[in-house]
Motif scaffolding. Sequence first.
Motif, PDB file in Angstrom:
ATOM      1  N   ALA A   1       0.835  -1.204   0.000  1.00  0.00           N
ATOM      2  CA  ALA A   1       0.000   0.000   0.000  1.00  0.00           C
ATOM      3  C   ALA A   1       0.869   1.253   0.000  1.00  0.00           C
ATOM      4  N   GLU A   2       1.966   1.195   0.726  1.00  0.00           N
ATOM      5  CA  GLU A   2       2.866   2.349   0.764  1.00  0.00           C
ATOM      6  C   GLU A   2       3.571   2.534  -0.580  1.00  0.00           C
ATOM      7  N   ARG A   3       3.960   1.422  -1.189  1.00  0.00           N
ATOM      8  CA  ARG A   3       4.649   1.502  -2.478  1.00  0.00           C
ATOM      9  C   ARG A   3       3.716   1.961  -3.594  1.00  0.00           C
ATOM     10  N   LEU A   4       2.490   1.448  -3.592  1.00  0.00           N
ATOM     11  CA  LEU A   4       1.534   1.777  -4.655  1.00  0.00           C
ATOM     12  C   LEU A   4       0.947   3.178  -4.500  1.00  0.00           C
ATOM     13  N   PHE A   5       0.591   3.522  -3.259  1.00  0.00           N
ATOM     14  CA  PHE A   5      -0.208   4.731  -3.033  1.00  0.00           C
ATOM     15  C   PHE A   5       0.506   5.804  -2.210  1.00  0.00           C
ATOM     16  N   GLY A   6       1.716   5.499  -1.706  1.00  0.00           N
ATOM     17  CA  GLY A   6       2.358   6.436  -0.803  1.00  0.00           C
ATOM     18  C   GLY A   6       1.553   6.620   0.471  1.00  0.00           C
ATOM     19  N   PHE A   7       0.904   5.541   0.918  1.00  0.00           N
ATOM     20  CA  PHE A   7      -0.055   5.603   2.017  1.00  0.00           C
ATOM     21  C   PHE A   7       0.448   4.747   3.167  1.00  0.00           C
ATOM     22  N   HIS A   8       0.869   5.382   4.250  1.00  0.00           N
ATOM     23  CA  HIS A   8       1.340   4.659   5.430  1.00  0.00           C
ATOM     24  C   HIS A   8       0.136   4.329   6.301  1.00  0.00           C
ATOM     25  N   TYR A   9      -0.135   3.047   6.485  1.00  0.00           N
ATOM     26  CA  TYR A   9      -1.378   2.629   7.137  1.00  0.00           C
ATOM     27  C   TYR A   9      -1.100   1.585   8.191  1.00  0.00           C
TER      28      TYR A   9
END
Length: 404
Positions: free
Chosen positions: A295-303
């Motif tokens: 998710a971080e790699r695809l969307f730049g989204f730290h979750y």
Amino acid sequence: MREQTISPSQARRIALAAQGFGRVNTAEPGVRQLNSTIDRLGLLQLDSVNVFERSHYLPLFARLGAYNKSHLDRLTFGHTSRFIEYWAHEAAVIPVENWPLFRWRMDANRQRYSKTGSWVAENTAMLEWLRAMLADRGAVAASEIEHDSGKGAGGWWGWSEVKTGLEWLFRFGEAVSAGRSRFERRYALASATLPPDVFEREVTPNDAIRELLRLSARAHGIGTLGDFADYYRIKTTPARAAVNDLVDAGELLPVTVTGWNKPAFLHRDARILRRIEATALLSPFDPVVWERTRAERLFGFHYRIEIYTPAHKRVFGYYTLPLLIDDRLVGRVDLKNDRQNLVLRVQSAWTETDAPPETAARLAILLREIASWQGLESVLVMPRGDLAPAVAAELGQPTLPVVQ
């Protein structure tokens, strides 16, 4: 031949299209749409948290819109279901024909957890009694077995012990789920429950892992070796061998994704859409976000889910769902289903730095749809998070001071 180069935005759209986003939804999704979507995903992860809605309902709503949950209940937990449960990613619903693909995992569990001194080795009498009980009674829930049911078989076993024994038989593939009642699993012998062509089907570990990697790659559209392996929790070494086989067969194409810094693979049937139109809140256990590094790699989204974080240390909320708008994750919303008062409570709402101007308006529309789907009468936005005031305004609520 030079590898194809995929841009980050193309990779996002490929991944979302493979997951069932970007398709025209029907006004009233029915059984056919539910079936095809589960087949596309390969599995629905189960989780008991019910503060908003149990997780397995949410991926289908995110992709299809409002559907009748009773249809999914019959599909997944009914007596004639074409789906069954096993530890695929975590506990998950899978197509029944894929159950034999996990025999190698069942065998490995039996070897690992039946050694001398283990709970299994120390409770052989109970397990034998449970096998006999399932053969005699058929489908049964752990709570239906009375405290003294084992008396006379050499034991006196409580509910928690019985539950533990049934779970080990489930992990070993001796027992299967025969549906659920109020989300409690009912257990039955695999030999008496599964169709003979499924129960008797033998698949070598290598063939099974290759097929699971094939299913994973199709569900990803594009990904790394680690992405594909994580979908069904397969270790790196056998996953790499399977991916190499799929590359040799032409089913996976090595590609370069700008900024990934890892080898990537494109499924040969993946669609590269010019745009994705979607507004969805994703379960923490949705395949789009369950592998957090992807998710971080695809969307730049730290979750990170904060269910297990002490309340005073939570940043975004107890049950925060990522907000997908088109091909970006642009926010996070903490939802609670107040069933007693028929209110969908937005405990907090936050934006990411690249959230589009229409984020609040689109989220407000989605929240109304969610409330209607859940049979709720209203939406109440609490004043927490930078997105909360705009969403409250879109819903016609008074603006309150925001609590950060």
